[in-house]
Scaffold this active site. Structure first.
Site, short mmCIF file in Angstrom:
data_model
loop_
_atom_site.label_atom_id
_atom_site.label_comp_id
_atom_site.label_asym_id
_atom_site.label_seq_id
_atom_site.Cartn_x
_atom_site.Cartn_y
_atom_site.Cartn_z
N ASN A 150 27.59 -5.01 42.12
CA ASN A 150 27.51 -6.40 41.68
C ASN A 150 26.44 -6.58 40.60
O ASN A 150 25.37 -5.97 40.70
CB ASN A 150 27.18 -7.31 42.86
CG ASN A 150 28.17 -7.16 44.00
OD1 ASN A 150 29.37 -7.11 43.78
ND2 ASN A 150 27.68 -7.07 45.22
N GLN A 162 25.10 -10.30 43.47
CA GLN A 162 23.90 -9.46 43.49
C GLN A 162 22.76 -10.25 44.12
O GLN A 162 22.47 -11.38 43.71
CB GLN A 162 23.52 -9.02 42.07
CG GLN A 162 22.37 -8.03 42.04
CD GLN A 162 22.04 -7.54 40.63
OE1 GLN A 162 22.51 -8.08 39.64
NE2 GLN A 162 21.23 -6.51 40.57
N HIS A 201 22.17 -1.07 42.13
CA HIS A 201 22.56 -0.26 43.29
C HIS A 201 24.07 -0.30 43.43
O HIS A 201 24.72 -1.23 42.98
CB HIS A 201 21.88 -0.74 44.58
CG HIS A 201 22.10 -2.17 44.91
ND1 HIS A 201 21.48 -3.22 44.24
CD2 HIS A 201 22.86 -2.76 45.87
CE1 HIS A 201 21.87 -4.37 44.76
NE2 HIS A 201 22.72 -4.12 45.76
N HIS A 225 27.13 0.10 46.30
CA HIS A 225 27.48 0.14 47.72
C HIS A 225 28.56 1.19 47.95
O HIS A 225 29.56 1.23 47.22
CB HIS A 225 28.03 -1.22 48.19
CG HIS A 225 27.03 -2.32 48.13
ND1 HIS A 225 26.33 -2.73 49.24
CD2 HIS A 225 26.62 -3.10 47.11
CE1 HIS A 225 25.53 -3.72 48.89
NE2 HIS A 225 25.69 -3.96 47.60
#
Length: 137
Positions: free
Chosen positions: A88, A95, A101, A103
């Protein structure tokens, strides 16, 4: 380059303990503390980038290679039925921590999770307008 106020920088660099699945000099992969499904993990770069837009191309390519490696390993070990990679960018996109990052979400039949969207129904003209806008015509 780290951000001293970023919790993911602290986790990625070992300042805050985590359940680490993988680590090298550039990344740490950890189990998510609020998992969507059994085995939900996060790929965290050790350097701070707020989002995909700030991520250098070389790092972006390494993230995808690591995601593939982890997805294969996790699918084999956890015997999941499918797999989502989710990334995101921006609050409106979901986010919540502004450190890039990705997932890694193993999926299981009847896990009661939904990751998706309601498909729109644009006309061919609308699609052409959008295409032309993106490619700069």
């Amino acid at each position: 380059m780290k951000d001293d106020n970023c919790i993911f920088c602290k986790i990625a660099n070992g300042e805050i303990p985590s359940k680490t699945l993988f680590e090298d000099d550039a990344f740490r992969v950890i189990l998510d503390l609020g998992p969507a499904a059994k085995g939900h993990a996060l790929i965290l770069p050790k350097n701070h980038y707020a989002n995909l837009y700030e991520l250098p191309e070389e790092t972006a390519s390494k993230v995808m290679l690591l995601a593939k490696k982890m997805a294969v390993q996790m699918t084999d070990k956890l015997k999941c039925d499918g797999f989502n990679l989710v990334q995101n960018n921006g609050e409106v996109a979901g986010q919540t921590v502004f450190h890039f990052h990705m997932h890694l979400i193993p999926r299981y039949k009847n896990d009661n999770q939904t990751i998706g969207w309601k498909p729109g129904e644009p006309s061919q003209e609308e699609l052409e307008e959008i295409r032309a806008q993106i490619v700069g015509e």
